[in-house]
Design an enzyme around this catalytic site. Sequence first.
Site, PDB file in Angstrom:
ATOM      1  N   ARG A  11      37.866  26.946  41.655  1.00  0.00           N
ATOM      2  CA  ARG A  11      36.815  28.134  42.019  1.00  0.00           C
ATOM      3  C   ARG A  11      37.376  29.219  41.476  1.00  0.00           C
ATOM      4  O   ARG A  11      38.610  29.511  41.018  1.00  0.00           O
ATOM      5  CB  ARG A  11      36.905  28.071  43.469  1.00  0.00           C
ATOM      6  CG  ARG A  11      36.253  26.841  44.190  1.00  0.00           C
ATOM      7  CD  ARG A  11      34.779  26.596  43.832  1.00  0.00           C
ATOM      8  NE  ARG A  11      34.537  25.341  44.069  1.00  0.00           N
ATOM      9  CZ  ARG A  11      33.922  24.337  43.339  1.00  0.00           C
ATOM     10  NH1 ARG A  11      34.222  24.648  42.176  1.00  0.00           N
ATOM     11  NH2 ARG A  11      33.588  23.212  43.662  1.00  0.00           N
ATOM     12  N   CYS A  12      36.340  30.222  41.541  1.00  0.00           N
ATOM     13  CA  CYS A  12      36.703  31.497  40.791  1.00  0.00           C
ATOM     14  C   CYS A  12      37.610  32.162  41.486  1.00  0.00           C
ATOM     15  O   CYS A  12      38.051  31.957  42.761  1.00  0.00           O
ATOM     16  CB  CYS A  12      35.387  32.361  41.152  1.00  0.00           C
ATOM     17  SG  CYS A  12      35.181  34.232  40.650  1.00  0.00           S
ATOM     18  N   PRO A  13      38.718  32.760  40.653  1.00  0.00           N
ATOM     19  CA  PRO A  13      38.548  32.849  39.258  1.00  0.00           C
ATOM     20  C   PRO A  13      39.126  32.143  38.276  1.00  0.00           C
ATOM     21  O   PRO A  13      39.443  32.456  37.215  1.00  0.00           O
ATOM     22  CB  PRO A  13      39.220  34.419  39.257  1.00  0.00           C
ATOM     23  CG  PRO A  13      40.415  34.287  40.359  1.00  0.00           C
ATOM     24  CD  PRO A  13      39.808  33.438  41.461  1.00  0.00           C
TER      25      PRO A  13
ATOM     26  N   ASP B 280      31.825  25.163  39.363  1.00  0.00           N
ATOM     27  CA  ASP B 280      31.714  26.480  40.261  1.00  0.00           C
ATOM     28  C   ASP B 280      30.560  26.850  39.711  1.00  0.00           C
ATOM     29  O   ASP B 280      30.328  27.584  38.632  1.00  0.00           O
ATOM     30  CB  ASP B 280      33.097  27.126  40.037  1.00  0.00           C
ATOM     31  CG  ASP B 280      32.914  28.374  40.902  1.00  0.00           C
ATOM     32  OD1 ASP B 280      31.962  28.604  41.631  1.00  0.00           O
ATOM     33  OD2 ASP B 280      34.003  29.379  40.936  1.00  0.00           O
TER      34      ASP B 280
END
Length: 85
Positions: free
Chosen positions: A15-17, A42
């Site tokens: 997931r981000c980042p 994502d």
Amino acid sequence: MADDALTTLDVTGYRCPMPVIRMEAALRRMAPGSSLIVRADDPVAALDIPHFCREAGHEARRQPDLGPAERPICVFLVTRGPNPA
């Protein structure tokens, strides 16, 4: 993972980042003009990857998505620019 001249970076499940962080690390190890296939699931990565590439001087071209429509995997062909990531 790599075939002849094209490296694939699979960041599905991150997931981000993290997708962009891992992509940046891979690009730093590559020569200018080299290409990298990036696969991410994502939804934010579909925005973050091209944005990062634009800002850093790399080229990101979206490829057809993989996987089921309800959980697509976005695919980008990223070509490293002349400057470090």
